[in-house]
Write an enzyme that holds these catalytic residues in place. Structure first.
Site, mmCIF file in Angstrom:
data_model
loop_
_atom_site.group_PDB
_atom_site.id
_atom_site.type_symbol
_atom_site.label_atom_id
_atom_site.label_comp_id
_atom_site.label_asym_id
_atom_site.label_seq_id
_atom_site.Cartn_x
_atom_site.Cartn_y
_atom_site.Cartn_z
ATOM 1 C CD1 TRP A 22 -1.967 2.169 0.730
ATOM 2 C CD2 TRP A 22 -1.908 1.733 2.936
ATOM 3 N NE1 TRP A 22 -2.809 3.132 1.253
ATOM 4 C CE2 TRP A 22 -2.691 3.024 2.640
ATOM 5 C CE3 TRP A 22 -1.985 1.258 4.229
ATOM 6 C CZ2 TRP A 22 -3.247 3.561 3.493
ATOM 7 C CZ3 TRP A 22 -2.417 2.139 5.184
ATOM 8 C CH2 TRP A 22 -3.180 3.203 4.814
ATOM 9 C CG ASP A 50 -3.740 -7.042 -0.241
ATOM 10 O OD1 ASP A 50 -5.061 -7.300 -0.712
ATOM 11 O OD2 ASP A 50 -3.894 -5.596 -0.189
ATOM 12 C CE1 TYR A 55 -4.035 0.401 -1.595
ATOM 13 C CE2 TYR A 55 -2.745 -1.307 -1.858
ATOM 14 C CZ TYR A 55 -3.773 -0.801 -1.265
ATOM 15 O OH TYR A 55 -4.594 -1.623 -0.180
ATOM 16 C CB SER A 153 -11.725 -3.977 1.319
ATOM 17 O OG SER A 153 -10.940 -3.303 2.482
ATOM 18 C CB SER A 207 -3.454 -1.159 9.703
ATOM 19 O OG SER A 207 -2.837 -0.103 10.397
ATOM 20 N N PRO A 208 -1.896 -4.176 10.686
ATOM 21 C CG PRO A 208 -0.860 -6.220 10.228
ATOM 22 C CD PRO A 208 -1.754 -5.211 9.693
ATOM 23 N N GLY A 286 3.545 -4.842 5.594
ATOM 24 C CA GLY A 286 4.517 -4.258 4.531
ATOM 25 C C GLY A 286 5.786 -4.048 4.722
ATOM 26 C CG ASN A 296 7.285 -7.590 10.777
ATOM 27 O OD1 ASN A 296 7.637 -7.369 11.801
ATOM 28 N ND2 ASN A 296 7.090 -6.629 9.804
#
Length: 337
Positions: A22, A50, A55, A153, A207-208, A286, A296
């Site tokens: 994004w 994704d 974007y 979404s 946005s976790p 991201g 991550n």
């Protein structure tokens, strides 16, 4: 080791951590670094990617297509989206009309350099297009072999119920919803998740890490680090702003001992927490650097017991947004073109 989960009531498996581009590819990050980050994700076992046409005004799709070139297509799950304005942003260059959907899928496939996407998602709900028109257009995209599955979404519980009923009548199923979700933003828990479970829909959450707040890099009483998202007006500063108050930032720091006890970073703890929540198929991560991806992705291996989950809630739940009405409140009321 990467974990794989079924998406909704379908037979499609996706990696539980999904690489998303994004705020990076085509805008903030040079293409070489973006491509290196995608390759790091592949090396770590991530198979799901994704993106969206909007974007970087279509550039992110092109960068992702370039980064995935040469990979075995059948081993990947590529997701993109349609709704927000693209191109010259003319009067039909947005929304979920039949015209825009059928034109947009062709542009996305060309930029992604693929014959089909695995998941094509309505990036928001279109209040100005009859839902029947939108669902029929998605059915035709599937029938044409340009998308294998359909998702949405940030739809409300009522929108999901209405959309799924029409989808069934049109011969397909909506299998995913992509909402914002983290320890600090839990608005889907009260209505969206229960409705989705009843409908056979999984959550793929964005946005976790609460725009980076849950990495612990933003400290109470201090200015945001130079070059961070909070300092970039074009890279998410407005999205992160609600989280940047000292009481909340201090609470995030109180999570650090919990992470330390597990031998993991705050980011890994936060991602693992999301993956332990009900109804979640995957979390989108991201990265602007390959090492961020490598770190991550390790969250998929983290086990959190009930005592740990309770300890996390005792620290952070008082600062979390839980109001189910926020999904509808933040949705566009009119088409943005």
């Amino acid at each position: 080791m990467t974990e794989f989960r079924y998406l909704g009531d379908s037979g499609l498996k996706i990696s539980s951590l999904i690489f998303g581009n994004w705020l990076t590819h085509g805008s903030q990050v040079e293409n070489d670094a973006a491509i290196a980050s995608v390759h790091a994700a592949l090396d770590a076992g991530v198979t799901s990617f994704d993106t969206a046409d909007v974007y970087a005004n279509t550039k992110a799709e092109s960068v992702l297509g370039e980064a995935l070139r040469g990979q075995r297509r059948e081993s990947l799950e590529i997701f993109t989206k349609v709704y927000w304005p693209t191109g010259p942003k003319g009067h039909n260059d947005c929304g979920l009309s039949r015209k825009h959907i059928l034109e947009s899928i062709n542009g996305s496939l060309e930029r992604l350099d693929t014959d089909y996407v695995d998941l094509y998602q309505a990036h928001r709900y279109d209040t100005e297009t009859p839902l029947e028109e939108t669902i029929q257009a998605f059915a035709d995209v599937v029938s044409a072999g340009k998308a294998l599955y359909i998702g949405v979404s940030e739809w409300t519980a009522d929108q999901l119920r209405a959309g799924q009923e029409l989808a069934r009548q049109a011969g397909f199923r909506i299998i995913s919803n992509q909402p914002q979700y983290s320890m600090l933003w839990r608005v889907i828990e009260g209505e969206v998740v229960p409705a989705s479970k009843a409908l056979g829909i999984s959550q793929i959450v964005w946005s976790p890490l609460a725009q980076g707040v849950l990495t612990g890099k933003y400290l109470p009483g201090q200015q945001p680090p130079a070059g961070s998202r909070a300092t970039d007006e074009h890279g998410g500063a407005q999205t992160i702003a609600p989280f940047l108050h000292d009481d909340l930032l201090a609470a995030v720091q109180r999570l650090r001992p919990i992470a330390d006890d597990h031998g993991i970073t705050l980011a890994q703890l936060s991602l693992a927490w999301v993956l332990h929540r009900d109804g979640i198929a995957g979390a989108i991560i991201g990265a602007s650097r390959p090492e961020q991806v490598t770190s991550n992705v390790q969250a998929a291996e983290v086990e959190l017991d009930d005592a740990t989950l309770t300890a996390i809630d005792e620290v952070i739940l008082p600062f979390a947004e839980t109001d189910p009405a926020k999904t509808a409140e933040r949705a566009p009321k009119t088409r943005p073109c």
